[in-house]
Design an enzyme around this catalytic site. Structure first.
Site, PDB file in Angstrom:
ATOM      1  N   GLU A 101      -2.579  -9.086   2.797  1.00  0.00           N
ATOM      2  CA  GLU A 101      -2.986  -9.646   4.088  1.00  0.00           C
ATOM      3  C   GLU A 101      -4.488  -9.515   4.328  1.00  0.00           C
ATOM      4  O   GLU A 101      -5.021 -10.122   5.257  1.00  0.00           O
ATOM      5  CB  GLU A 101      -2.205  -8.970   5.229  1.00  0.00           C
TER       6      GLU A 101
ATOM      7  N   HIS B 232      -3.690  -4.775  -0.465  1.00  0.00           N
ATOM      8  CA  HIS B 232      -3.309  -5.393   0.803  1.00  0.00           C
ATOM      9  C   HIS B 232      -3.410  -6.908   0.665  1.00  0.00           C
ATOM     10  O   HIS B 232      -4.502  -7.464   0.772  1.00  0.00           O
ATOM     11  CB  HIS B 232      -4.240  -4.934   1.926  1.00  0.00           C
TER      12      HIS B 232
ATOM     13  N   CYS C 157       0.843  -1.197   0.000  1.00  0.00           N
ATOM     14  CA  CYS C 157       0.000   0.000   0.000  1.00  0.00           C
ATOM     15  C   CYS C 157       0.883   1.255   0.000  1.00  0.00           C
ATOM     16  O   CYS C 157       1.643   1.461  -0.924  1.00  0.00           O
ATOM     17  CB  CYS C 157      -0.999  -0.034   1.150  1.00  0.00           C
TER      18      CYS C 157
END
Length: 215
Positions: A198, A196, A84
């Site tokens: 994750e 992202h 990001c």
């Protein structure tokens, strides 16, 4: 039995990074959340997070000696993954407004990060990507969607190999929101994603596993 790769998630005050720690642990990494320079240099991989304003993140990164740590690792061919705003800071700078003096980026890649020219900003949600033909980061998830939350992005790419001793061209992955923008880059030991991983479910987990396995 070989030990798992070690990954440091660089702790420099950039938002909630515990989801990144958990995601990396799930794909087999031995993860440490720290700003300790020795640990960051010694780890097999360095994960650089980033949320919020580009200039605030860049200021925090410099104050934590993160800029030097990234430079030293890359000079030695040691893997770094930015995510990001942790990707955006790898460019020369950003047009994002800031209350104080603007911060220069790390300049690993040329160009500015600029506001997306879309009717709805921020770009928030799941989007497809178009990986480069030689991608390793997206192996097995080339056609999947990933989770984005951002208003700014690099919208041009101008780093190409030139000359007799040119290195292999970076693999650039694109996505679209108002315009095409750089969604990920694979550039030797330096990789980054605008989305992202994750927070991108199984697809993001596979991408992180691909990176961890490469360490």
């Amino acid at each position: 039995m070989t030990s798992p790769p070690t990954v440091v998630v660089l702790d420099y005050g950039s938002g909630n990074v515990h989801s990144a720690v958990r995601a990396l642990e799930r794909v087999g990494a031995d993860v440490l959340l720290t700003g300790d320079p020795k640990a960051a240099l010694a780890a097999d991989g360095l994960f650089v997070p980033g949320v919020g304003n580009f200039h605030a993140c860049m200021r925090g990164l410099r104050q934590a000696d993160g800029a030097r740590l990234i430079d030293v690792r890359l000079a030695g061919g040691r893997p770094v993954l930015g995510v990001c705003v942790g990707m955006q800071v790898l460019f020369d700078g950003s047009s994002e407004p800031f209350s104080g003096p603007p911060e220069e980026g790390l300049g690993e890649w040329p160009g500015l990060v600029e506001r997306l020219p879309a009717e709805v900003v921020p770009h928030m949600g799941w989007s497809t990507v178009k990986p480069g033909a030689d991608t390793r980061l997206f192996a097995g998830v080339e056609d999947e969607r990933f989770y984005f939350v951002h208003s700014y992005a690099a919208q041009q790419w101008s780093l190409y190999p030139v000359g007799t001793f040119a290195v292999v061209a970076p693999v650039v992955t694109w996505s679209t929101h108002g315009t095409d923008f750089v969604a990920a880059v694979e550039n030797g030991p330096l990789c980054a994603t605008q989305f992202h991983p994750e927070k991108s479910g199984d697809a993001g987990a596979q991408l992180l596993e691909n990176w961890v396995r490469s360490l």
